[in-house]
Design an enzyme around this catalytic site. Structure first.
Site, mmCIF file in Angstrom:
data_model
loop_
_atom_site.group_PDB
_atom_site.id
_atom_site.type_symbol
_atom_site.label_atom_id
_atom_site.label_comp_id
_atom_site.label_asym_id
_atom_site.label_seq_id
_atom_site.Cartn_x
_atom_site.Cartn_y
_atom_site.Cartn_z
ATOM 1 N N SER A 1 0.825 -1.202 0.000
ATOM 2 C CA SER A 1 0.000 0.000 0.000
ATOM 3 C C SER A 1 0.861 1.255 0.000
ATOM 4 O O SER A 1 1.662 1.452 -0.900
ATOM 5 C CB SER A 1 -0.956 -0.053 1.191
ATOM 6 N N ASP B 1 -9.861 -4.087 -5.081
ATOM 7 C CA ASP B 1 -9.104 -2.990 -4.478
ATOM 8 C C ASP B 1 -9.307 -1.717 -5.298
ATOM 9 O O ASP B 1 -9.122 -1.737 -6.519
ATOM 10 C CB ASP B 1 -7.618 -3.368 -4.467
ATOM 11 N N HIS C 1 -7.717 -4.732 -0.687
ATOM 12 C CA HIS C 1 -6.554 -3.957 -0.273
ATOM 13 C C HIS C 1 -6.125 -4.404 1.123
ATOM 14 O O HIS C 1 -6.956 -4.649 1.993
ATOM 15 C CB HIS C 1 -6.905 -2.467 -0.255
#
Length: 310
Positions: free
Chosen positions: A153, A250, A280
């Site tokens: 991320s 995501d 995610h």
């Protein structure tokens, strides 16, 4: 609309994070507490064993150094944790780092970089770069083998930016592992996944955009160029080989894939994956979902191929 992996869906329901976004945005402290609670709740118990774990500063930055049980020559991975540049810490990704040690036989240096809004861009990037430089200049103090950067991320954003800096500075880097990376903080481009997966999959598009704004702070223009937006670099040639994995569900899926495609177009070796049903932040759910475990196994194995090639 994509269908979430049922094991992940059950997990989110168990922790009460499968409903609609709250009417009022949580405070920074509430975000941090919530992230920490969920991360620690899904962490392996007991933790995966490693040779040793030590918290200490490197180049003035807090880090946690994980070493494998074997004392033989090993690769080293500098890991940057996720959390939207705002949440997350050395504890929230302890399980991720321990698995990297186990699967790769590597020394892992996890970076406790400064968080926004207290420390906006470029603080987090500078911390990750300082640690990577230090490790690269003292490899014999770590594994003594090849060096890679990795992150998930926001951490993958930071790792990608560091990989670009390593190329520019002539620092050898064997690979980069980017899990569901945020690669474009400009807010000017359209990505279908931000609409398709806007809500319902833990991270929402609104949250991702809100976090990016907090990270950039007053310097919103920084989002139009690297290192804040690695995808917008003018030259991607000569970068370290990349393993890039995204989840089908995501909102950041498409910018991660765009970065993989841009690297490949620049001649960079890339292993690109879109994992059906995954959301995610999936790295942290590897012991709770077979689909996640399979994805993590594949990505770490591919990173290992780069690190153990002689």
């Amino acid at each position: 609309m994509a269908t979430m992996d049922p094991e992940i869906a059950a997990l989110l329901h168990q922790f009460g994070v499968d409903g609609p976004p709250p009417d009022q945005a949580p405070t920074i402290e509430q975000m941090r507490q919530g992230n920490r609670m969920l991360s620690l709740a899904v962490a392996p118990d007991p933790p995966l064993p490693v040779g040793s774990v030590a918290d200490e500063p490197l180049a003035g930055v807090p880090v946690r150094i994980y070493r494998p049980e074997s004392a033989v020559r090993a690769p080293t991975v500098v890991f940057c944790h996720g959390g939207g540049f705002i949440v997350g810490d050395l504890d929230t990704h302890d399980g991720v780092c321990r698995r990297l040690v186990r699967d790769l036989g590597a020394v892992v240096v996890s970076v406790g970089y400064r968080l926004a809004p207290e420390h906006p861009f470029p603080a987090a990037y500078e911390d990750c770069l300082l640690v990577t430089r230090h490790v690269g200049e003292h490899l014999d103090d770590f594994g003594g083998g090849k060096l890679a950067v990795a992150g998930d991320s926001a951490g993958a954003n930071l790792a990608a930016g560091v990989a670009q800096a390593c190329r520019d500075e002539g620092r050898p880097l064997a690979a980069q592992l980017l899990a569901y990376p945020a690669t474009d903080l400009s807010g000017t481009r359209t990505y279908p996944s931000r609409t398709e997966n806007a809500t319902g999959f833990l991270l929402t598009t609104a949250e991702a955009e809100h976090n990016a704004g907090i990270y950039l702070g007053v310097d919103r223009e920084a989002g139009n160029r690297p290192p804040a937006s690695p995808l917008l670099a003018a030259d991607l040639t000569g970068l370290a080989p990349a393993v890039i994995g995204t989840g089908e569900c995501d909102p950041l899926r498409d910018e991660g894939l765009a970065y993989a495609d841009a690297l490949a177009a620049a001649g960079v070796p890339v292993r690109k994956h879109v994992y059906p049903g995954l959301i995610h932040g999936f790295l942290n759910f590897d012991t709770k979902s077979k689909a996640v475990n399979d994805a993590v196994t594949e990505m770490y194995a591919e990173l290992g191929e780069y690190l153990h090639a002689w």
